[in-house]
Scaffold this active site. Structure first.
Site, PDB file in Angstrom:
ATOM      1  CG  ASP D 393      -1.498  -0.870   1.713  1.00 23.12           C
ATOM      2  OD1 ASP D 393      -2.382  -1.377   0.243  1.00 23.12           O
ATOM      3  OD2 ASP D 393      -2.317  -1.403   2.608  1.00 23.12           O
TER       4      ASP D 393
HETATM    5  N1  LIG Z   1       1.972   1.373  10.433  1.00 25.30           N
HETATM    6  C1  LIG Z   1       1.184   1.546  10.844  1.00 25.30           C
HETATM    7  O1  LIG Z   1       0.805   2.017  12.204  1.00 25.30           O
HETATM    8  C2  LIG Z   1      -0.176   1.367  10.468  1.00 25.30           C
HETATM    9  C3  LIG Z   1      -1.203   1.034  11.463  1.00 25.30           C
HETATM   10  C4  LIG Z   1      -2.633   0.861  10.799  1.00 25.30           C
HETATM   11  C5  LIG Z   1      -2.924   0.233   9.748  1.00 25.30           C
HETATM   12  N2  LIG Z   1      -1.739   0.646   8.640  1.00 25.30           N
HETATM   13  C6  LIG Z   1      -1.714  -0.003   6.978  1.00 25.30           C
HETATM   14  O2  LIG Z   1      -0.715  -1.011   7.246  1.00 25.30           O
HETATM   15  C7  LIG Z   1      -0.254  -1.284   5.233  1.00 25.30           C
HETATM   16  C8  LIG Z   1       0.920  -0.782   5.938  1.00 25.30           C
HETATM   17  O3  LIG Z   1       1.454  -0.851   4.349  1.00 25.30           O
HETATM   18  P1  LIG Z   1       2.422  -1.773   4.348  1.00 25.30           P
HETATM   19  O4  LIG Z   1       3.056  -1.259   3.005  1.00 25.30           O
HETATM   20  O5  LIG Z   1       3.328  -2.005   4.886  1.00 25.30           O
HETATM   21  O6  LIG Z   1       2.389  -2.963   4.074  1.00 25.30           O
HETATM   22  P2  LIG Z   1       0.890  -3.491   2.918  1.00 25.30           P
HETATM   23  O7  LIG Z   1       0.385  -2.717   1.746  1.00 25.30           O
HETATM   24  O8  LIG Z   1      -0.235  -4.620   3.960  1.00 25.30           O
HETATM   25  O9  LIG Z   1       1.127  -4.918   2.564  1.00 25.30           O
HETATM   26  C9  LIG Z   1       2.002  -6.231   2.608  1.00 25.30           C
HETATM   27  C10 LIG Z   1       2.178  -7.306   1.283  1.00 25.30           C
HETATM   28  O10 LIG Z   1       3.648  -8.028   2.379  1.00 25.30           O
HETATM   29  C11 LIG Z   1       3.206  -9.608   1.280  1.00 25.30           C
HETATM   30  N3  LIG Z   1       3.799 -10.405   2.424  1.00 25.30           N
HETATM   31  C12 LIG Z   1       2.915 -10.503   3.736  1.00 25.30           C
HETATM   32  N4  LIG Z   1       3.480 -11.770   3.821  1.00 25.30           N
HETATM   33  C13 LIG Z   1       4.514 -12.381   3.183  1.00 25.30           C
HETATM   34  C14 LIG Z   1       5.573 -12.953   3.609  1.00 25.30           C
HETATM   35  N5  LIG Z   1       5.870 -13.232   4.607  1.00 25.30           N
HETATM   36  N6  LIG Z   1       6.952 -13.031   2.630  1.00 25.30           N
HETATM   37  C15 LIG Z   1       6.772 -11.248   1.424  1.00 25.30           C
HETATM   38  N7  LIG Z   1       5.636 -10.945   1.256  1.00 25.30           N
HETATM   39  C16 LIG Z   1       5.109 -10.664   2.690  1.00 25.30           C
HETATM   40  C17 LIG Z   1       1.636  -8.967   1.262  1.00 25.30           C
HETATM   41  O11 LIG Z   1       1.541  -9.670  -0.164  1.00 25.30           O
HETATM   42  P3  LIG Z   1       1.677 -11.362  -0.467  1.00 25.30           P
HETATM   43  O12 LIG Z   1       0.561 -11.442   0.093  1.00 25.30           O
HETATM   44  O13 LIG Z   1       1.422 -10.992  -1.835  1.00 25.30           O
HETATM   45  O14 LIG Z   1       2.506 -11.838  -0.370  1.00 25.30           O
HETATM   46  C18 LIG Z   1       1.301  -7.693   1.212  1.00 25.30           C
HETATM   47  O15 LIG Z   1       0.819  -7.101   0.719  1.00 25.30           O
HETATM   48  C19 LIG Z   1      -0.742   0.428   4.938  1.00 25.30           C
HETATM   49  O16 LIG Z   1      -2.099   0.033   4.228  1.00 25.30           O
HETATM   50  C20 LIG Z   1      -1.399   0.879   6.015  1.00 25.30           C
HETATM   51  O17 LIG Z   1      -1.871   1.525   6.242  1.00 25.30           O
HETATM   52  C21 LIG Z   1      -0.392   0.979   9.213  1.00 25.30           C
END
Ligand SMILES: NC(=O)c1ccc[n+]([C@@H]2O[C@H](COP(=O)([O-])OP(=O)(O)OC[C@H]3O[C@@H](n4cnc5c(N)ncnc54)[C@H](OP(=O)(O)O)[C@@H]3O)[C@@H](O)[C@H]2O)c1
Ligand SMILES: NC(=O)c1ccc[n+]([C@@H]2O[C@H](COP(=O)([O-])OP(=O)(O)OC[C@H]3O[C@@H](n4cnc5c(N)ncnc54)[C@H](OP(=O)(O)O)[C@@H]3O)[C@@H](O)[C@H]2O)c1
Lengths: 141, 465, 141, 465
Positions: D393
């Site tokens: 994301d």
């Molecule tokens: N940091 C905070 O404080 C917080 C709080 C609330 C919400 N969020 C939300 O969390 C999200 C964070 O974004 P992000 O880009 O870090 O994560 P993300 O958008 O949730 O994407 C994580 C990606 O990691 C991949 N993944 C999962 N397990 C894996 C593994 N073992 N090996 C390789 N890939 C793996 C998944 O794809 P596959 O399934 O294809 O592997 C997934 O698309 C944002 O949408 C944000 O709004 C963050």
């Protein structure tokens, strides 16, 4: 019997004097009496010297001042000097009190002088700040 | 009004003062901040009146005092020239200092009215707090008067060095402590006035050895002092608004002093010990032949009209010459001609923090064209012209390159990186620090000798041809 | 005479009861009595309800918290969560009090449970923060 | 120990807690900050013991309680995996919430000992403060338990939507207010426990409709709540340390929630209303033929070894795969080969604020190689390779370009500006927000499908060839 009565009345006098003293002590020095006493009640703060609270407020206000002043943009440092000067004239509360209710005429006189001086600051400080701030404009065309 | 409600309202006014300073974090919120400050002051005054419920006669006296003082203040605020802000602030501080002394005197003459005990039986704690307040207040008073006189040119800016002044000051300090102890034990009014007298003298002695040019640091330091005095009296009167405000003002002054000292790369101690910036050194005469390229208003107009980017660097000389309006006109002409114009402000340009900003604002320069050192310094390399008007020390490359220079380490505006550097000043003399500026003799520099305002006006005229 | 004595003693009783009541009032509700009275003394704060001071401290602490937390670098936001959690266990003072001096056994029991729970936090919170922070290193080679 | 000295010491411990948070403004001062926090807690405990002077038996009980709890805490702190920090913090919050309830219960069962009145005659003000504290504490407790279960995967992350939950919640809220009024008038212990019960239920109902992925915001919000509960009890106990700390913790949680919501470009209200992020949407199937360029570990190794500048973008997947150590090894190889390597961290990468930083720190990545979004985003244009590992994301260009996207307006890392973009993830599936990432189908993108840790290890191996 008369003697007994007299004795009783004397004791009454003594007792009431003692009670009066106790009341005074209680009123004047809250805390002193309990100090050695009930720690728990003390914890609830009923007996804490207001100085401690004021000191706490002072310390926290220094922290607030530190942060709030650092967050002032350098472009406004001159108005900052003017406005802190203006607000430091809150010493006016002391002057008002002196003029308003001081029992001694001399004290009221001192208060009046203080009031005049500090009024210059209050009006002058805020108005000159306003004048300065009114000049800070964004690009509009 | 109950005392609890009153205390609560004093807290509200303290919070409003915090909001007032908070508003100054950006020009758009600053006016609202000032309004918060006024409301806070209004609440503090109204609360005190509601609590004290003075008799009709006394109330009349209060209105009279407020009216006289307020009138003087309002007129002063309206009339004062923006270039006189440093001395105005100094003068205002002296009033707060004296008022603090007067309030303490009132308290000691009518202790019951202030709830700090009875005549001859004042609480020891209140006496200590009060004498701290009165001593700091008195120092603030005379110190600010001296600072005002020096800044306003009514007294020579030269440091006045009295022999053995450190010994005298130390002796006065010890005397003050002894007197405070005496006051607590005897409660004598004579001792009180001796404390006042000693502090008044100390205020004078502390400030006269400091050169006129260092006065801004002193003014800020005295601002801090007036805050601590207010806080001390706040403890005596048990007033939350005073305690909070005192701490705010105390921090504010201390931080501004620190910022100035850092901007000048000097230690606060060295400022306070004084003796700096009194005499203006002539251009250093080290025997090396040096040539200066001098230019005319026409040259300057031609250069700037054909530039793509011009950065204007104002300094103390702009304030002296009141050249800000002419400068703004010049910038308008340039912008109308498609030239990119920006202003670069050094943290200690001028004689008080934010000095240049307020003058440019007065001349209607939008604040988003005005940049701070860190934000613009890298842009000089891309500028065709740096127009330095009445600034000197803040551009001196020896602060950057010459380890032996007294200002070595002070951050400077890199005007020497611009293709051409135009220097508007009246002579080849030095600035506040009394140090020769090697930039005058550089190839890319063109000196425009003359009064800043006149020269700028001539350039504007030349641009019309 | 006996009657007179009796009357005197009765009055003594009444008077002392009244005084006791007055003392209690004074002790329990400082401020209430003076409210309408000497405003000046009140200004000196002797009679101010400690709640007002605590409230002032609370408000100023919120300001401090606001600024101090905004100044935390985003890289340390996870340790920030851990450490604020650890310091929020200062509620331990209530638990200690309950275990230490509560008159009722039930209260002491509640206190003991609270003490255990919160000790987990105190030790766990600070230690895990320490573990995390120990990992943040500057480039050294 | 006099109460005044005790209050002063409580103030000292409050100030030490402020210094603890202040230390976190930079990694170098952070360890000292944590130390201040420990000292502050030590002072608070010692002061209370000195004030209460418990009997020997009670003292033994205290030592026992501290030892049991402390032991559990210490072991947990030592054993817990860094990737489990979110659930650990949630679990710890629940303890504080429950402890607050217990302390309030103790106070109501032994009011004299807490100086808030006598049994049956407790001060009304204390009762109000206490019931606020106990209600917030109970909500914190059950809320945190649910958050813990969801984060730890012991409960489905799916939002659980009960019909009419808004009505039920509102009714419970009204009931709470009525109960608090009842408690003040009757002082009945039954009413007290009813308040506890209603709040416990409310805590559950408030949190179950929120999706697992939104839990970080919830945890932070509950952190804030636990602060307000502590402050409320601080008023009851008249304890300065509790009041100050409560306010600090309250602000801290609120600010972190705000930062997270802003980083996700969502409103706090929409998070709390729940129902987001439960299901993971499959790649959108809009009928357009899309081709994906897939690569192998060898391709990736070749590309990066021949690059001048590589920027690594870690995301939640790195945490899941525990790939940080392998990643660090890869970066070491690249640096040894003269490649410039930097890390770019999005404010909401991972599942809690600062999540990625702590994992990288665990793998010994120096914090001065790790940059925040604003500081590095402009550098992608000069980078040869962006190595996106488990992030999704936070790189999705539709947040920048597609006004109809639910995450439109969220700031993103501009990895698409790099010459080549390597994407390590297990599938073409979406991330937390359930939105398809158009970047996968872009020309400059090469997908490295597989577990983040395995893939990175393979790349490291390939680099050795
Ligand atoms: N940091 C905070 O404080 C917080 C709080 C609330 C919400 N969020 C939300 O969390 C999200 C964070 O974004 P992000 O880009 O870090 O994560 P993300 O958008 O949730 O994407 C994580 C990606 O990691 C991949 N993944 C999962 N397990 C894996 C593994 N073992 N090996 C390789 N890939 C793996 C998944 O794809 P596959 O399934 O294809 O592997 C997934 O698309 C944002 O949408 C944000 O709004 C963050
Ligand atoms: N801002 C603060 O808060 C603060 C506080 C304390 C000290 N200071 C010190 O003040 C200095 C400020 O630097 P600066 O560059 O702004 O000023 P500066 O170094 O003092 O130089 C000002 C120059 O303006 C020229 N000037 C004076 N009147 C003029 C007129 N009517 N027309 C044209 N030029 C005129 C003078 O040269 P001519 O005589 O040749 O005309 C002088 O060299 C620094 O050294 C700083 O450390 C600042």
């Amino acid at each position: 019997m008369d003697q007994t009565l007299q004795k009783a009345l004397d004791q009454l006098d003594q007792a009431s004097a003692a009670v009066r003293l106790a009341v005074q002590n209680l009123a004047n020095a809250p805390g002193g009496a309990e100090a050695a006493g009930d720690a728990a009640h003390a914890l609830s703060g009923g007996a804490i010297d207001p100085f401690v609270f004021r000191f706490a407020i002072f310390i926290l206000a220094i922290f607030v001042g530190y942060y709030v002043v650092w967050s002032v943009t350098p472009a406004l440092h001159t108005p900052l000097m003017a406005v802190t000067n203006a607000i430091s004239s809150v010493i006016v509360v002391g002057a008002l009190l002196a003029v308003g209710i001081a029992a001694s005429g001399v004290a009221a006189g001192f208060g009046f002088v203080a009031l005049m001086l500090v009024s210059v600051n209050i009006f002058g400080g805020f108005l000159v700040t306003q004048r300065m701030l009114a000049m800070y404009k964004k690009k509009d065309k | 009004m109950t005392v609890n409600l009153a205390s609560f309202l004093y807290l509200v006014s303290g919070v409003l003062f915090i909001m007032a300073l908070r508003g100054l974090s950006h020009p758009t919120t600053s006016r609202q901040g000032n309004l918060y400050g006024m409301i806070g002051m209004g609440i503090a005054i109204a609360t005190t009146l509601a609590l004290a419920t003075p008799s009709a006669g006394r109330f009349g006296l209060i209105v009279l005092g407020l009216a006289i003082g307020g009138g003087v203040g309002a007129v002063t605020a309206r009339r004062i020239a923006m270039t006189s802000m440093p001395q105005l602030v100094a003068a205002f501080h002296s009033l707060v200092g004296l008022a603090a002394v007067m309030v303490a005197a009132a308290a000691i003459y009518a202790p019951e009215s202030f709830g700090i005990g009875t005549d001859g039986d004042i609480h020891a704690q209140a006496l200590v707090e009060m004498s701290l307040g009165v001593a700091i207040g008195a120092i603030t008073f005379t110190g600010s008067v001296i600072a005002f006189l020096k800044l306003d040119g009514r007294m020579s800016g030269k440091p006045i060095m009295i022999g053995g002044r450190h010994v005298i000051n130390a002796a006065l300090g010890v005397a003050l402590i002894v007197l405070i102890v005496l006051l607590v034990t005897t409660e004598s009014k004579l001792v009180f006035w001796l404390i006042v007298a000693a502090s008044l003298v100390l205020g004078v002695l502390l400030i006269i050895p400091i050169g006129g040019a260092d006065m801004p640091v002193v003014v800020s330091m005295l601002n801090s002092y007036s805050g601590w005095a207010a806080a001390a009296l706040g403890f005596t009167l048990g007033n939350l608004a005073l305690i909070i405000t005192g701490a705010l003002v105390g921090s504010s002054g201390a931080i501004l002093s620190y910022i100035m000292c850092k901007g000048m790369n000097r230690s606060f101690i060295s400022v306070i010990l004084g003796g700096f910036g009194g005499e203006t050194a002539a251009a250093a005469d080290d025997g090396i032949e040096r040539t200066v390229k001098q230019g005319s208003a026409d040259d300057a107009a031609y250069l700037m009209m054909n530039a793509q980017k011009v950065i204007i660097v104002p300094g103390y000389g702009m304030a002296v010459a009141q050249a800000q309006h002419a400068l703004r006109e010049m910038a308008d002409k340039l912008k109308a001609n498609g030239v990119d114009v920006k202003y670069a402000i050094h943290p200690v340009a001028g004689r008080m923090p934010g000095h240049m900003n307020v003058l440019l604002a007065e001349a209607n320069v939008p604040y988003d064209e005005v940049f701070e050192l860190e934000d613009i310094n890298s842009e000089f390399a891309q500028a065709d012209v740096a127009y330095v008007i009445g600034a000197n020390d803040v551009t001196n490359p020896s602060a950057r390159d010459d380890k032996s220079s007294p200002i070595y380490g002070m951050p400077i505006l890199d005007v020497d990186k611009a293709r051409t550097c135009l220097f508007v000043k009246r002579s080849l003399g030095s600035g506040y620090a009394g140090i020769d500026n090697t930039l005058f003799y550089k190839d890319g520099t063109m000196m425009l000798l003359g009064d800043a305002k006149k020269m700028t006006e001539e350039i504007v005229k030349a641009m019309d041809h």
